[in-house]
Structure formats: C-alpha cells, structure tokens
Design a protein around this motif. Sequence first.
Motif, PDB file in Angstrom:
ATOM      1  N   GLN A   1       0.845  -1.210   0.000  1.00 58.00           N
ATOM      2  CA  GLN A   1       0.000   0.000   0.000  1.00 58.00           C
ATOM      3  C   GLN A   1       0.873   1.251   0.000  1.00 58.00           C
ATOM      4  N   PRO A   2       0.374   2.325  -0.584  1.00 65.53           N
ATOM      5  CA  PRO A   2       1.144   3.565  -0.655  1.00 65.53           C
ATOM      6  C   PRO A   2       1.024   4.393   0.633  1.00 65.53           C
ATOM      7  N   SER A   3       2.028   5.212   0.886  1.00 69.45           N
ATOM      8  CA  SER A   3       1.954   6.195   1.971  1.00 69.45           C
ATOM      9  C   SER A   3       1.416   7.506   1.416  1.00 69.45           C
ATOM     10  N   VAL A   4       0.942   8.362   2.316  1.00 71.26           N
ATOM     11  CA  VAL A   4       0.479   9.705   1.909  1.00 71.26           C
ATOM     12  C   VAL A   4       1.209  10.717   2.787  1.00 71.26           C
ATOM     13  N   VAL A   5       1.797  11.717   2.171  1.00 70.13           N
ATOM     14  CA  VAL A   5       2.530  12.738   2.924  1.00 70.13           C
ATOM     15  C   VAL A   5       2.083  14.131   2.502  1.00 70.13           C
ATOM     16  N   PHE A   6       1.736  14.955   3.470  1.00 69.06           N
ATOM     17  CA  PHE A   6       1.571  16.399   3.243  1.00 69.06           C
ATOM     18  C   PHE A   6       2.835  17.052   3.790  1.00 69.06           C
ATOM     19  N   ASP A   7       3.539  17.758   2.924  1.00 69.53           N
ATOM     20  CA  ASP A   7       4.822  18.326   3.302  1.00 69.53           C
ATOM     21  C   ASP A   7       4.740  19.848   3.231  1.00 69.53           C
ATOM     22  N   ASN A   8       4.498  20.458   4.401  1.00 71.33           N
ATOM     23  CA  ASN A   8       4.503  21.915   4.502  1.00 71.33           C
ATOM     24  C   ASN A   8       3.543  22.589   3.525  1.00 71.33           C
ATOM     25  N   VAL A   9       2.325  22.088   3.473  1.00 75.23           N
ATOM     26  CA  VAL A   9       1.362  22.567   2.474  1.00 75.23           C
ATOM     27  C   VAL A   9       0.710  23.886   2.916  1.00 75.23           C
ATOM     28  N   VAL A  10       0.792  24.860   2.029  1.00 74.17           N
ATOM     29  CA  VAL A  10       0.150  26.157   2.235  1.00 74.17           C
ATOM     30  C   VAL A  10      -0.879  26.319   1.125  1.00 74.17           C
ATOM     31  N   PHE A  11      -2.102  26.682   1.517  1.00 71.15           N
ATOM     32  CA  PHE A  11      -3.160  26.825   0.503  1.00 71.15           C
ATOM     33  C   PHE A  11      -4.296  27.718   1.008  1.00 71.15           C
ATOM     34  N   GLY A  12      -4.881  28.447   0.084  1.00 73.73           N
ATOM     35  CA  GLY A  12      -6.102  29.192   0.361  1.00 73.73           C
ATOM     36  C   GLY A  12      -6.913  29.274  -0.921  1.00 73.73           C
ATOM     37  N   TYR A  13      -8.191  29.571  -0.800  1.00 78.93           N
ATOM     38  CA  TYR A  13      -9.025  29.674  -2.008  1.00 78.93           C
ATOM     39  C   TYR A  13      -8.859  31.027  -2.676  1.00 78.93           C
ATOM     40  N   ASP A  14      -8.582  32.056  -1.861  1.00 74.16           N
ATOM     41  CA  ASP A  14      -8.205  33.319  -2.476  1.00 74.16           C
ATOM     42  C   ASP A  14      -7.007  33.918  -1.749  1.00 74.16           C
ATOM     43  N   ARG A  15      -6.301  34.753  -2.480  1.00 75.16           N
ATOM     44  CA  ARG A  15      -4.979  35.229  -2.096  1.00 75.16           C
ATOM     45  C   ARG A  15      -4.906  35.829  -0.694  1.00 75.16           C
ATOM     46  N   ASN A  16      -5.992  36.465  -0.251  1.00 77.72           N
ATOM     47  CA  ASN A  16      -5.882  37.169   1.023  1.00 77.72           C
ATOM     48  C   ASN A  16      -6.320  36.327   2.221  1.00 77.72           C
ATOM     49  N   ARG A  17      -6.556  35.023   2.000  1.00 79.85           N
ATOM     50  CA  ARG A  17      -6.920  34.197   3.152  1.00 79.85           C
ATOM     51  C   ARG A  17      -6.308  32.794   3.029  1.00 79.85           C
ATOM     52  N   THR A  18      -5.395  32.529   3.929  1.00 79.02           N
ATOM     53  CA  THR A  18      -4.738  31.220   3.945  1.00 79.02           C
ATOM     54  C   THR A  18      -5.568  30.237   4.758  1.00 79.02           C
ATOM     55  N   ILE A  19      -5.869  29.088   4.190  1.00 84.51           N
ATOM     56  CA  ILE A  19      -6.659  28.080   4.902  1.00 84.51           C
ATOM     57  C   ILE A  19      -5.735  27.028   5.538  1.00 84.51           C
ATOM     58  N   LEU A  20      -4.812  26.498   4.762  1.00 82.86           N
ATOM     59  CA  LEU A  20      -3.826  25.560   5.309  1.00 82.86           C
ATOM     60  C   LEU A  20      -2.491  26.294   5.388  1.00 82.86           C
ATOM     61  N   ASN A  21      -1.891  26.219   6.570  1.00 83.09           N
ATOM     62  CA  ASN A  21      -0.795  27.124   6.879  1.00 83.09           C
ATOM     63  C   ASN A  21       0.470  26.342   7.240  1.00 83.09           C
ATOM     64  N   GLY A  22       1.027  25.674   6.260  1.00 86.54           N
ATOM     65  CA  GLY A  22       2.212  24.868   6.529  1.00 86.54           C
ATOM     66  C   GLY A  22       1.839  23.535   7.154  1.00 86.54           C
TER      67      GLY A  22
END
Length: 229
Positions: A1-22
């Motif tokens: 089975q495969p592993s799953v890794v989130f590595d320092n993920v930064v994401f938001g739906y629009d530029r002025n609001r970060t939803i996932l912060n590292g």
Amino acid sequence: QPSVVFDNVVFGYDRNRTILNGLSFEVPAGHHVALVGPSGAGKSTIGRLLFRFYDPWQGRILIDGQDIAQVSQRSLRSVLGIVPQDCVLFNDTIGYNIAYGREGASEAEVTAAARGAALAPLLERLPAGLETEVGERGLKLSGGEKQRVSIARTLVKNPPILLLDEATSALDTRTEQEILATLHAIAENRTSLSIAHRLSTIVDSDCIFVLNEGHLVEQGNHAELLRYD
Ligand code: ADP
Ligand code: ADP
C-alpha cells in the motif's frame, strides 16, 4: 500500500486568506491516520487537494513518495477512494450506482464485480438485490443504506488509499456505529485517512491529529484526545 505525505502545504481559495498554513503529516503505508478539527478548520480542503481539485501554493503532497503534481489524474483516481458525507445517487438500480465507480466497465461487468469484490457485508444489509431501484434522490433508501451503496461504489475500484471525509457524520448514532464498524473492516488492508469534526466519528486510528487554523496543534491516541469528542 502507498503512503500519503503532506509536506509543509500552504493553501487558500483566495490570495488574502490562507486556509492551510504549513500543514505537514504522514500516513505511513498501510496505517490509519485521523484528522479532527472544528468546522471550517480546513479538513475537506485536504481532500480537495489530494484529488487535485486545487494545487497547494507551497509545499508538496506525496503518494508513495511521488509528488502528485507529477501523477496523471487517471492514476491518482485509481489509487484514491473517497467516502464522502453525502453521496449523490442516480435514480437507477443499486447495481448501476455501484457500477458508476468503475470507469469504462459495462453495468453487467460491474454487477459481477460487485458480487465478487468482497462487498457481501455491504450488500447483505441492503433491502434487496442489486436490481432494486434506488428511487429519485435515493428516497427509497435510508441514510445508512445510501452510505453502504456509496462505500460499495468506492470499493469496486479497490483503491489502496481510502479517504473518509465525515463518512458517518450525517447518520444517527446507531447507524453510525454500524457503518464505522464496516469501514474499519474495509480499511484493514489499506492506507486510510479519516477526517471528522468529532473524535467519536472516526474509524479506529493508529494516530490522531488535531487541526486548527490550518495546521496541526496536537497529536495523540483516542484516550489522550477524548476532550475532542
Ligand atoms: P472543514 O472541512 O474543516 O469544515 P473546509 O476545508 O470545508 O473546512 O473549509 C475551510 C475554510 O475554507 C472555510 O472557512 C470555508 O469557508 C473556506 N472554503 C471552503 N471552500 C471554499 C471555496 N470553494 N471558496 C472559498 N472558500 C472556501
Ligand atoms: P471516479 O474516479 O470513479 O470518478 P472518485 O473516487 O474520483 O471516483 O469520485 C467518486 C465521487 O466522489 C465522485 O462523485 C466525485 O466527484 C466525488 N469526489 C471525489 N473527490 C472528492 C472530494 N475530495 N470531496 C468530495 N467529493 C469528492
């Protein structure tokens, strides 16, 4: 089975609001990891990134060591199975609805696959055979029955990774416990990531993380994190 890794993920739906912060975490191959956190914490966003509905602003997501940005949609979808909170069923038979999880296969092929693909525990709890009409908007089925159809649809693909996104949150307590037990059995020989806002609605996990304001604030086992129940 495969592993799953989130590595320092930064994401938001629009530029002025970060939803996932590292956000960083690992689901080791064959392990069961859960993320709990309040509504709005970014839990479903994690699933949307895994399926590449969106890509991270920064950081990487790896499946089996490979950056998913380099993987085709097709192979990504073949390794990932999702059980969402609310599935949308077609106004057709149970067999057809299960078959829908199998790209390119005819209904007959899929019905045969459904019968053989270790779906028996799911199917035997449904009101009747695969030919039963689901009915418009699934009205002939109860919430738990609909969720069994949804799980069967995902399982027909036999995905090595399962994402359970509030898979039982919409069900009453008794049905929820039944479906959780089923999901527990199904996750057995796969890698699984369960996402929920309450501790009591996740499948037994090797490790539980608490997500808040876009990053992980705590880690523990079920007993240690009981206050999130
Ligand atoms: P959770 O699953 O933890 O409840 P989500 O990942 O669904 O949280 O959402 C995290 C935040 O992102 C919420 O504040 C939500 O309003 C916002 N959000 C979700 N989807 C979108 C979108 N498509 N566009 C803009 N904001 C969104
Ligand atoms: P397939 O590859 O057979 O289309 P998928 O596992 O990709 O199956 O998707 C199954 C269903 O779940 C589809 O209806 C899809 O739109 C939905 N889905 C996929 N990813 C997500 C997600 N992250 N959140 C909610 N629903 C999703």
